[in-house]
Design an enzyme around this catalytic site. Structure first.
Site, PDB file in Angstrom:
ATOM      1  N   LYS A 184       0.838  -1.259  -0.109  1.00  0.00           N
ATOM      2  CA  LYS A 184       0.035   0.199   0.119  1.00  0.00           C
ATOM      3  C   LYS A 184       0.635   1.058  -0.021  1.00  0.00           C
ATOM      4  O   LYS A 184       0.580   2.415  -0.485  1.00  0.00           O
ATOM      5  CB  LYS A 184      -1.116  -0.085   1.282  1.00  0.00           C
ATOM      6  CG  LYS A 184      -0.406  -0.120   2.468  1.00  0.00           C
ATOM      7  CD  LYS A 184      -0.273   1.123   3.361  1.00  0.00           C
ATOM      8  CE  LYS A 184       0.195   1.032   4.727  1.00  0.00           C
ATOM      9  NZ  LYS A 184       0.700   2.402   5.203  1.00  0.00           N
TER      10      LYS A 184
ATOM     11  N   THR B 264      -3.690   5.552   3.312  1.00  0.00           N
ATOM     12  CA  THR B 264      -2.246   6.034   2.917  1.00  0.00           C
ATOM     13  C   THR B 264      -2.129   6.662   1.456  1.00  0.00           C
ATOM     14  O   THR B 264      -1.359   7.590   1.356  1.00  0.00           O
ATOM     15  CB  THR B 264      -1.384   4.755   3.046  1.00  0.00           C
ATOM     16  OG1 THR B 264      -1.569   4.182   4.175  1.00  0.00           O
ATOM     17  CG2 THR B 264      -0.090   5.197   2.974  1.00  0.00           C
TER      18      THR B 264
END
Length: 247
Positions: free
Chosen positions: A100, A157
């Site tokens: 991620k 994120t």
């Protein structure tokens, strides 16, 4: 005073990443260095540490292969403002936490280039597909990647203003050099190094990860963001959407 680690201890891993060259996950490094003595668990997002410190409502995932140990840790850490979900998928949770960060850099680049919200949404969605492809081949559970530590952590994120990886990508998309984009004060954008390990894992397992590969090329092969975008858009037309490739 020397601390002796025994099989009675529990080690909770808070750091995320994949070791370069060996391509070992954090739990594998700890197990090797500590001779498999302690019980291991991994704590992952979606959380920004600053918001947890300010006692803002947050939720996270605790992965532990031993369910009894996982239940014990959940009882210790769970609170009214910090909801802790349990998983037994150490591999999937760790891979999601590393991948991620690379997709978040891609999202930041798109924002820095002002490509629009459609582009960012597409990057995040296809990033989940890349995460799932590699993760399931390496033994992660498909449901991990559509859960809190997969989709949840990636969305945070890849869009949050507190994300160091998204901020780095945004600066890259604005035309700054990598050296000028790196966080100051000793902070780390984990996706920069993770992109190398993930690139090598994708090659090892023969998994197609075009977004992660594009980020790797921008960071480490001198490809411009505009060139990387052109290569992504010029790929063959997609066929049926495929998200998961379970073992």
């Amino acid at each position: 005073m020397r601390l002796e680690i025994t099989d009675e201890h529990i080690v909770v891993i808070l750091s995320k990443g994949i070791e370069q060259h060996s391509l070992a996950l954090m739990s594998e490094i700890y197990a090797n260095e500590l001779d498999n003595l302690p019980k291991l668990a991994v704590l992952s997002g979606p959380t920004f540490a600053r918001e947890v410190a300010f006692d803002l409502p947050s939720a996270a995932v605790l992965a532990c292969a031993d369910e009894e140990t996982g239940s014990l840790l959940q009882k210790s850490f769970h609170s009214a403002r910090f909801r802790l979900y349990r998983s037994t998928d150490l591999i999937g949770v760790q891979l999601a936490g590393a991948i991620k960060n690379v997709i978040a850099i891609a999202s930041g680049i798109a924002d820095g280039m002002k490509l629009g919200l459609n582009a960012r949404a597409a990057l995040i969605c296809r990033g989940i597909a890349e995460m799932s492809r590699l993760g399931t081949v390496m033994g992660g559970a498909p449901e991990t990647f559509i859960g809190m530590s997969g989709v949840g952590d990636l969305v945070l994120t890849a869009t949050g203003t507190l994300s160091r990886n998204h901020t780095l990508g945004e600066k890259l998309g604005q035309g700054l050099s990598l050296e000028k984009c790196l966080p100051a004060g000793g902070a780390v954008a984990e996706g920069v190094r993770n992109s190398v390990s993930i690139h090598e894992l994708a090659e090892r397992h023969k998994i197609e990860m075009p977004i992660c590969n594009a980020v790797y090329q921008v960071l480490h092969e001198g490809i411009s963001c505009a060139q990387a975008l052109k290569r992504l858009l010029e790929r063959e037309r997609p066929d049926e959407e495929m998200m998961f490739f379970p073992n």
